[in-house]
Design an enzyme around this catalytic site. Structure first.
Site, mmCIF file in Angstrom:
data_model
loop_
_atom_site.group_PDB
_atom_site.id
_atom_site.type_symbol
_atom_site.label_atom_id
_atom_site.label_comp_id
_atom_site.label_asym_id
_atom_site.label_seq_id
_atom_site.Cartn_x
_atom_site.Cartn_y
_atom_site.Cartn_z
ATOM 1 N N ARG A 224 0.936 -1.097 -0.037
ATOM 2 C CA ARG A 224 -0.031 -0.022 0.030
ATOM 3 C C ARG A 224 0.823 1.178 0.048
ATOM 4 O O ARG A 224 1.933 1.306 0.605
ATOM 5 C CB ARG A 224 -0.862 -0.155 1.281
ATOM 6 C CG ARG A 224 -2.194 -0.862 1.172
ATOM 7 C CD ARG A 224 -3.242 -0.368 0.363
ATOM 8 N NE ARG A 224 -4.173 -1.449 0.144
ATOM 9 C CZ ARG A 224 -4.528 -2.412 -0.503
ATOM 10 N NH1 ARG A 224 -3.542 -2.564 -1.502
ATOM 11 N NH2 ARG A 224 -5.573 -3.263 -0.625
ATOM 12 N N HIS A 272 -0.981 0.322 -9.710
ATOM 13 C CA HIS A 272 -1.663 -0.589 -8.886
ATOM 14 C C HIS A 272 -2.311 -1.863 -9.324
ATOM 15 O O HIS A 272 -3.381 -2.201 -9.451
ATOM 16 C CB HIS A 272 -2.803 0.083 -8.096
ATOM 17 C CG HIS A 272 -3.324 -0.661 -6.698
ATOM 18 N ND1 HIS A 272 -3.660 0.010 -5.634
ATOM 19 C CD2 HIS A 272 -3.354 -1.809 -6.474
ATOM 20 C CE1 HIS A 272 -3.833 -0.845 -4.680
ATOM 21 N NE2 HIS A 272 -3.798 -1.903 -5.285
HETATM 22 P P1 NDP Z 1 -1.777 -11.222 5.174
HETATM 23 O O1 NDP Z 1 -2.674 -10.518 6.351
HETATM 24 O O2 NDP Z 1 -1.953 -12.697 4.726
HETATM 25 O O3 NDP Z 1 -0.292 -11.005 5.794
HETATM 26 C C1 NDP Z 1 -0.025 -10.108 6.485
HETATM 27 C C2 NDP Z 1 1.754 -10.375 6.891
HETATM 28 O O4 NDP Z 1 2.432 -9.270 7.250
HETATM 29 C C3 NDP Z 1 1.700 -11.354 8.116
HETATM 30 O O5 NDP Z 1 3.003 -12.371 7.857
HETATM 31 C C4 NDP Z 1 2.003 -10.555 9.222
HETATM 32 O O6 NDP Z 1 2.635 -11.016 10.186
HETATM 33 C C5 NDP Z 1 2.573 -9.254 8.556
HETATM 34 N N1 NDP Z 1 2.803 -8.183 9.462
HETATM 35 C C6 NDP Z 1 1.510 -7.220 9.766
HETATM 36 N N2 NDP Z 1 1.778 -6.439 10.651
HETATM 37 C C7 NDP Z 1 3.360 -6.327 10.745
HETATM 38 C C8 NDP Z 1 4.223 -5.604 11.538
HETATM 39 N N3 NDP Z 1 3.846 -4.767 12.350
HETATM 40 N N4 NDP Z 1 5.471 -6.079 11.682
HETATM 41 C C9 NDP Z 1 6.087 -6.941 10.906
HETATM 42 N N5 NDP Z 1 5.111 -7.745 10.125
HETATM 43 C C10 NDP Z 1 3.697 -7.579 10.062
HETATM 44 O O7 NDP Z 1 -1.787 -10.167 3.871
HETATM 45 P P2 NDP Z 1 -1.521 -10.717 2.323
HETATM 46 O O8 NDP Z 1 -0.618 -11.323 2.232
HETATM 47 O O9 NDP Z 1 -2.950 -11.107 1.864
HETATM 48 O O10 NDP Z 1 -1.587 -9.135 1.633
HETATM 49 C C11 NDP Z 1 -0.772 -8.258 2.153
HETATM 50 C C12 NDP Z 1 -1.070 -6.848 1.606
HETATM 51 O O11 NDP Z 1 -0.831 -6.817 0.293
HETATM 52 C C13 NDP Z 1 -2.523 -6.395 1.726
HETATM 53 O O12 NDP Z 1 -2.738 -5.970 2.840
HETATM 54 C C14 NDP Z 1 -2.777 -5.469 0.592
HETATM 55 O O13 NDP Z 1 -2.707 -4.174 1.206
HETATM 56 C C15 NDP Z 1 -1.462 -5.616 -0.336
HETATM 57 N N6 NDP Z 1 -1.983 -6.080 -1.766
HETATM 58 C C16 NDP Z 1 -1.602 -5.395 -2.744
HETATM 59 C C17 NDP Z 1 -2.001 -5.801 -4.024
HETATM 60 C C18 NDP Z 1 -1.615 -5.024 -5.249
HETATM 61 O O14 NDP Z 1 -1.946 -5.288 -6.339
HETATM 62 N N7 NDP Z 1 -0.559 -4.192 -5.313
HETATM 63 C C19 NDP Z 1 -2.915 -6.798 -4.324
HETATM 64 C C20 NDP Z 1 -3.495 -7.748 -2.863
HETATM 65 C C21 NDP Z 1 -3.060 -7.133 -1.778
HETATM 66 P P3 NDP Z 1 2.186 -12.276 11.013
HETATM 67 O O15 NDP Z 1 2.382 -13.490 10.081
HETATM 68 O O16 NDP Z 1 3.083 -12.438 12.254
HETATM 69 O O17 NDP Z 1 0.623 -12.087 11.494
#
Ligand code: NDP
Length: 309
Positions: A224, A272
């Site tokens: 994002r 995007h």
């Molecule tokens: P998930 O919710 O499956 O995974 C999020 C990951 O981020 C987890 O491993 C989590 O850790 C980690 N995380 C969250 N907060 C922190 C923090 N403060 N410090 C360290 N690690 C953190 O998300 P997705 O993989 O499904 O998607 C990720 C993002 O990709 C979406 O939120 C979206 O914004 C973006 N996206 C972009 C697209 C594009 O076309 N550009 C398309 C689709 C999505 P933990 O495992 O410990 O919970």
């Protein structure tokens, strides 16, 4: 009992068609057309108009129509207590992995620079790096980050990941939380950001992160836009701390015409499109969640309002 689709783009019709194909008996409405608000039990949303969710007095749940739910949880008028659901889709994950691999390989072989050379009739051979020359760090090892890591490992990259607290079983190192951040960053010649946008991660890609990367590092932000401090990135280019950036997401989309990123020689941009939720691919899970909301069954892919993802 019905579903309404609230989107800020022109894709509402294709979502309604895909959902209808799975469940022709369920009435489906476009928010922007007249419809009975009290009949709506679930909304499917993508950047819905602020305050619009309060128009539905009998809502049971809010279904995001993408992987990220930041725009839902940031809605100051989000009704309390209702489950917030998101889309988890194998195509979304594999599309993201292919996009990141393409950007990494393109950077190793300096393809963006050759494109600029071509437009200037310039014959200018450049040095290049091999896969074995670089270490890739992936911030966020969720559904998408893990898919990216798996493809990079299969391609021969030296990968490491960073999570908030989880320790997924992987064949590569995984660092956790603030205490693992410095070690993770110091080994990331290429930093791929796939974190969700939450109060804890907003602006996380800032000078303190760039300073801990190896000199001349490369950034790929496909998560994002507001995760990135854009001024700090420009400064990191000026000092040479960051040498290249691939950006698919921006604080303001579309990017304004006067934005300094457009003409920056170190920045490659896409609008995007790294990975786009296809309605046909996820319609069945959205309908299954609707039925679970009505019947009290288990919900799939509910996000934690407290964690923000
Ligand atoms: P998930 O919710 O499956 O995974 C999020 C990951 O981020 C987890 O491993 C989590 O850790 C980690 N995380 C969250 N907060 C922190 C923090 N403060 N410090 C360290 N690690 C953190 O998300 P997705 O993989 O499904 O998607 C990720 C993002 O990709 C979406 O939120 C979206 O914004 C973006 N996206 C972009 C697209 C594009 O076309 N550009 C398309 C689709 C999505 P933990 O495992 O410990 O919970």
């Amino acid at each position: 009992m019905a579903i309404a689709i609230l989107r800020n783009d022109d894709r509402t019709d294709s979502w309604i068609r895909a959902l209808e194909a799975v469940a022709p008996e369920i009435p489906l409405y476009d928010y922007h057309q007249p419809h009975p608000r009290e009949a709506i039990r679930m909304v499917g949303v993508w950047k819905h108009p602020p305050g619009s969710l309060w128009e539905y007095p009998n809502l049971l749940g809010i279904h995001g129509l993408g992987a990220g739910v930041d725009f839902i949880l940031e809605d100051p008028d989000l009704p309390e207590g209702l489950p917030v659901l998101r889309v988890v889709d194998p195509y979304l994950a594999s599309d993201m992995a292919e996009y990141v691999l393409a950007q990494i390989l393109s950077g190793l072989r300096q393809l963006p620079a050759y494109t600029l050379d071509q437009y200037s009739n310039r014959w200018n051979p450049r040095p290049y790096n091999r896969i074995e020359d670089v270490r890739v760090g992936i911030m966020g090892l969720g559904t998408l980050g893990k898919a990216v890591a798996d493809l990079l490992v299969r391609t021969g990259f030296d990968v490491r990941g960073w999570t908030a607290r989880s320790q997924p079983a992987t064949g590569y190192p995984v660092f956790q939380g603030p205490e693992g951040r410095q070690a993770f960053l110091s080994e990331s010649d290429i930093l791929v950001c796939l974190l969700p946008l939450t109060p804890k991660t907003r602006g996380i890609l800032d000078q303190s992160v760039f300073d801990q990367l190896p000199v001349g590092a490369r950034l790929i932000n496909v998560a994002r836009g507001p995760l990135l401090n854009e001024e700090d990135l420009l400064e990191a280019f000026r000092t040479g701390q960051v040498a290249q950036a691939c950006l698919d997401v921006f604080s303001q989309e579309p990017l304004t015409n006067s934005h300094p990123f457009w003409n920056h020689p170190g920045i490659s941009m896409t609008p995007h499109v790294a990975s786009v939720s296809e309605p046909e691919s996820v319609a069945a899970q959205v309908i299954a969640n609707y039925r679970a909301l009505l019947g009290g069954g288990p919900l799939a892919n509910e996000v934690s309002r407290e964690r923000g993802y």
